[in-house]
Design an enzyme around this catalytic site. Structure first.
Site, short mmCIF file in Angstrom:
data_model
loop_
_atom_site.label_atom_id
_atom_site.label_comp_id
_atom_site.label_asym_id
_atom_site.label_seq_id
_atom_site.Cartn_x
_atom_site.Cartn_y
_atom_site.Cartn_z
N GLU A 1 -1.38 -5.27 8.67
CA GLU A 1 -0.54 -4.71 9.73
C GLU A 1 -1.14 -4.96 11.11
OE1 GLU A 1 0.18 -0.55 8.92
OE2 GLU A 1 0.97 -0.99 6.92
N ASP B 1 0.83 -1.21 0.00
CA ASP B 1 0.00 0.00 0.00
C ASP B 1 0.87 1.26 0.00
OD1 ASP B 1 0.83 -0.11 2.62
OD2 ASP B 1 -1.17 0.04 3.51
N SER B 2 2.21 1.09 0.06
CA SER B 2 3.09 2.24 -0.15
C SER B 2 2.86 2.86 -1.53
CB SER B 2 4.57 1.84 0.00
OG SER B 2 4.91 0.83 -0.92
N LYS C 1 -1.20 -9.23 2.84
CA LYS C 1 -0.43 -8.77 4.00
C LYS C 1 -1.28 -7.74 4.74
CE LYS C 1 3.34 -5.91 3.70
NZ LYS C 1 2.88 -4.72 4.46
N GLU D 1 9.47 -3.93 10.38
CA GLU D 1 9.97 -2.68 9.80
C GLU D 1 10.52 -1.74 10.87
OE1 GLU D 1 7.24 -0.91 7.04
OE2 GLU D 1 8.44 0.91 6.82
N ASP E 1 -1.06 -6.07 -0.35
CA ASP E 1 -1.42 -5.45 0.92
C ASP E 1 -2.93 -5.23 1.02
OD1 ASP E 1 0.64 -5.06 2.70
OD2 ASP E 1 1.24 -3.12 1.90
#
Ligand code: KIV
Length: 277
Positions: free
Chosen positions: A121, A44-45, A119, A188, A89
């Site tokens: 978070e 999602d970056s 993925k 991270e 993501d």
């Protein structure tokens, strides 16, 4: 045969390093696949790197699906026999509003794109419950701890787990993600010693970014490594100055065409530097 999540575990068991790079479209996916990477993340970056948002929060599930389909086409073209593992993501609020909605969102990734895993978070109790539901529904899940950009308004972009209490908390959260069924974990911007201790403690592969060299694998935002972003996080320095190189060669081409209507690059205001992770 495309790579599967279990192949990453086998690499860890065999002591082989795991490489993962982000891609956002067919072009970038073909480039990273041709480089021989094990896994490709449509992260999602892309909200910041490609769509120009200030954080990762605005990107929608529809946009992630669109970019993931494009990345899948790039992988199929560049590595038709052995495509890397494609992971997408889950964007902010696609998995935080109840387990049914979360499983439906993750299911759309697997139904509507060539990605074979998602993925997400964090490791809050609700998130662990959602992961458990996904895994029991046949959806492979990669976790993400440490600096979690979807929590930027609480955590900022600072290095995480700097003191013993938060290190113990992160260790417990990592074990809980493994217990919930995650097949791998991204970690991270945390201290290197913590990341390497986690890699040794967990059965699942730990893939680091800004987490030292002791992880089972490394992941980077491709645009950072290529120096295409206006500024790179301190823990992800560029391997080349891609942006400056592109401006130089394209500028040369423009000047070769004759006098330009646009002001010369040196007189233009600098683009705002958006930090991203
Ligand atoms: O969105 C992303 O690109 C990521 C990587 C930094 C791991 O989550």
């Amino acid at each position: 045969m495309p790579l599967r999540p279990a192949d990453l575990t086998r690499r860890k068991q065999g002591g082989l390093p795991i490489t993962m790079l982000t891609a956002w479209d067919a072009l970038s996916a073909a480039v990273v696949a041709s480089a021989g990477v094990d896994a490709v993340l449509v992260g999602d970056s892309l909200a910041m790197v490609v769509l120009g948002h200030a954080t990762t929060l605005p990107v929608t599930l529809e946009e992630m699906l669109h970019h993931c389909r494009a990345a899948g086409r790039g992988l199929a073209a560049a590595a038709p026999q052995h495509p890397p593992l494609l992971i997408c993501d889950l964007p902010f609020l696609s998995y935080q509003c109840g387990a049914d909605a979360a499983v439906a969102a993750a299911g759309r990734v697997l139904k509507e794109t060539p990605a074979v895993a998602v993925k997400l978070e964090g490791a809050e109790p609700e998130t662990l419950a959602v992961i458990d539901r996904m895994v029991r529904s046949g959806i492979p899940v990669m976790g993400h701890l440490g600096l979690t950009p979807q929590s930027v308004h609480q955590l900022g972009y600072r290095r995480q787990a700097g003191d013993p209490v938060s290190q113990e908390r992160l260790r417990r959260r990592a074990l809980a993600l493994q217990e919930a069924g995650c097949f791998a974990l991204v970690i991270e911007h945390v201290p290197a010693e913590l990341a390497s201790a986690l890699s040794a403690a967990l059965v699942i592969p730990v893939i680091g970014i800004g987490a030292g060299d002791g992880c089972d694998g490394q992941v980077r935002v491709t645009a950072d490594l290529l120096g295409l972003t206006s500024r790179q996080p301190p823990f992800s320095p560029p391997l080349m100055q891609g942006r400056a190189l592109a401006v130089e060669v394209l500028g040369r081409w423009v000047r070769e065409q004759g006098p330009a209507a646009a002001p010369a690059p040196a007189t233009r205001p600098a683009a705002p530097a958006a930090p991203h992770c």
